[in-house]
Design a protein around this motif. Structure first.
Motif, PDB file in Angstrom:
ATOM      1  N   THR A  87       0.811  -1.209   0.000  1.00  0.00           N
ATOM      2  CA  THR A  87       0.000   0.000   0.000  1.00  0.00           C
ATOM      3  C   THR A  87       0.848   1.264   0.000  1.00  0.00           C
ATOM      4  O   THR A  87       0.567   2.225  -0.719  1.00  0.00           O
ATOM      5  N   ARG A 120       5.024  -2.640  -4.736  1.00  0.00           N
ATOM      6  CA  ARG A 120       3.929  -3.438  -5.242  1.00  0.00           C
ATOM      7  C   ARG A 120       3.687  -4.654  -4.347  1.00  0.00           C
ATOM      8  O   ARG A 120       4.535  -5.019  -3.542  1.00  0.00           O
ATOM      9  N   TYR A 121       2.533  -5.297  -4.529  1.00  0.00           N
ATOM     10  CA  TYR A 121       2.197  -6.455  -3.711  1.00  0.00           C
ATOM     11  C   TYR A 121       2.971  -7.682  -4.199  1.00  0.00           C
ATOM     12  O   TYR A 121       3.091  -7.909  -5.405  1.00  0.00           O
ATOM     13  N   ASP A 143      -3.018  -9.062  -3.014  1.00  0.00           N
ATOM     14  CA  ASP A 143      -3.061  -7.876  -3.872  1.00  0.00           C
ATOM     15  C   ASP A 143      -4.501  -7.384  -3.997  1.00  0.00           C
ATOM     16  O   ASP A 143      -5.278  -7.900  -4.806  1.00  0.00           O
ATOM     17  N   PRO A 144      -4.896  -6.378  -3.202  1.00  0.00           N
ATOM     18  CA  PRO A 144      -6.282  -5.898  -3.259  1.00  0.00           C
ATOM     19  C   PRO A 144      -6.624  -5.214  -4.576  1.00  0.00           C
ATOM     20  O   PRO A 144      -7.801  -5.071  -4.895  1.00  0.00           O
ATOM     21  N   THR A 145      -5.629  -4.805  -5.355  1.00  0.00           N
ATOM     22  CA  THR A 145      -5.928  -4.215  -6.661  1.00  0.00           C
ATOM     23  C   THR A 145      -6.413  -5.268  -7.652  1.00  0.00           C
ATOM     24  O   THR A 145      -7.060  -4.942  -8.644  1.00  0.00           O
ATOM     25  N   ARG A 146      -6.110  -6.525  -7.378  1.00  0.00           N
ATOM     26  CA  ARG A 146      -6.566  -7.633  -8.231  1.00  0.00           C
ATOM     27  C   ARG A 146      -7.714  -8.410  -7.594  1.00  0.00           C
ATOM     28  O   ARG A 146      -8.637  -8.839  -8.281  1.00  0.00           O
ATOM     29  N   GLY A 165      -9.438  -7.379  -4.668  1.00  0.00           N
ATOM     30  CA  GLY A 165     -10.306  -6.616  -3.781  1.00  0.00           C
ATOM     31  C   GLY A 165      -9.999  -6.981  -2.333  1.00  0.00           C
ATOM     32  O   GLY A 165      -9.458  -8.055  -2.052  1.00  0.00           O
ATOM     33  N   TRP A 166     -10.356  -6.098  -1.412  1.00  0.00           N
ATOM     34  CA  TRP A 166     -10.033  -6.386  -0.014  1.00  0.00           C
ATOM     35  C   TRP A 166     -10.807  -7.591   0.500  1.00  0.00           C
ATOM     36  O   TRP A 166     -10.293  -8.365   1.307  1.00  0.00           O
TER      37      TRP A 166
END
Length: 214
Positions: A151, A155-156, A162-165, A167-168
């Motif tokens: 965050t 990068r994750y 990876d919440p960008t891929r 989601g949380w």
């Protein structure tokens, strides 16, 4: 602890350190614009690297002092096996050359050697079911670190954190699922340790049954 146990512990520590150093070399070869410190910082986002360094530290201590606790050797064994299982189950890649060698040393050789050492030499009778819960502490700390770092810093490191891929919500489900699997694996390790030590008491197992690693 026997001389053979100490020698093999030293060999495991050396193998794990060599694997990390080889990965560092491979990374610098691929990105010569990076300094060694920059590459080490990049590598430090991975559970594999950090756990392998724990293997180096723990097995160096075992080799030097000639003793090992059931809680800590069980913990390191579980974490090393997690490295191998998650990689081969979710993350394996087709690599060649030194990248392949470094990858297999980190994800196959070191977990295998740690597991075999635990079977052959580690004290086991003091293990209790509660240890399986304590052993989740390191993966939980790592997950929090990976999310924080992804965050705010970098990068994750893995798709499942990876919440960008995902989601949380997806990340939470992945972590919950992996946590349950690791807890079950820890309980299995405790049960196997109890079964293996039934008729072979070990002097290192005379400590009180405190589940906290010491």
């Amino acid at each position: 602890m026997t001389r053979l146990a100490r020698i093999t512990a030293a060999l495991i520590a050396a193998t794990a350190l060599l694997a990390v150093l080889l990965q560092l070399y491979v990374g610098l070869e691929r990105r010569p614009d990076r300094t060694a410190l920059e590459e080490m910082w990049r590598m430090a986002r991975y559970f594999t690297i950090l756990t392998t360094l724990l293997v180096v530290l723990r097995y160096t201590r075992v080799a030097a002092l000639g003793r090992a606790s059931a809680a800590w050797t069980g913990a390191i064994t579980l974490w090393a096996l997690i490295v191998g299982a998650v990689y081969h189950g979710l993350l394996a890649r087709d690599l060649t050359g030194l990248r392949m060698v470094a990858d297999q040393m980190l994800h196959s050789a070191v977990p295998l050697f740690v597991g075999l050492w635990w079977l052959a030499f580690a004290p086991k009778a003091a293990l209790r079911p509660a240890h399986a819960t304590w052993w989740l502490l390191w993966p939980a700390i790592y997950a929090a670190y990976a999310l924080w770092r992804g965050t705010f810093v970098d990068r994750y490191p893995y798709f499942f954190v990876d919440p960008t891929r995902q989601g949380w919500d997806g990340v939470a489900l992945w972590l919950l699922g992996l946590g349950v699997v690791f807890w079950v694996a820890g309980r299995g390790l405790v049960a196997l340790g109890g079964w293996l030590s039934r008729d072979r008491p070990h002097p290192d197992n005379a400590a009180p049954a405190d589940p906290r690693p010491r």
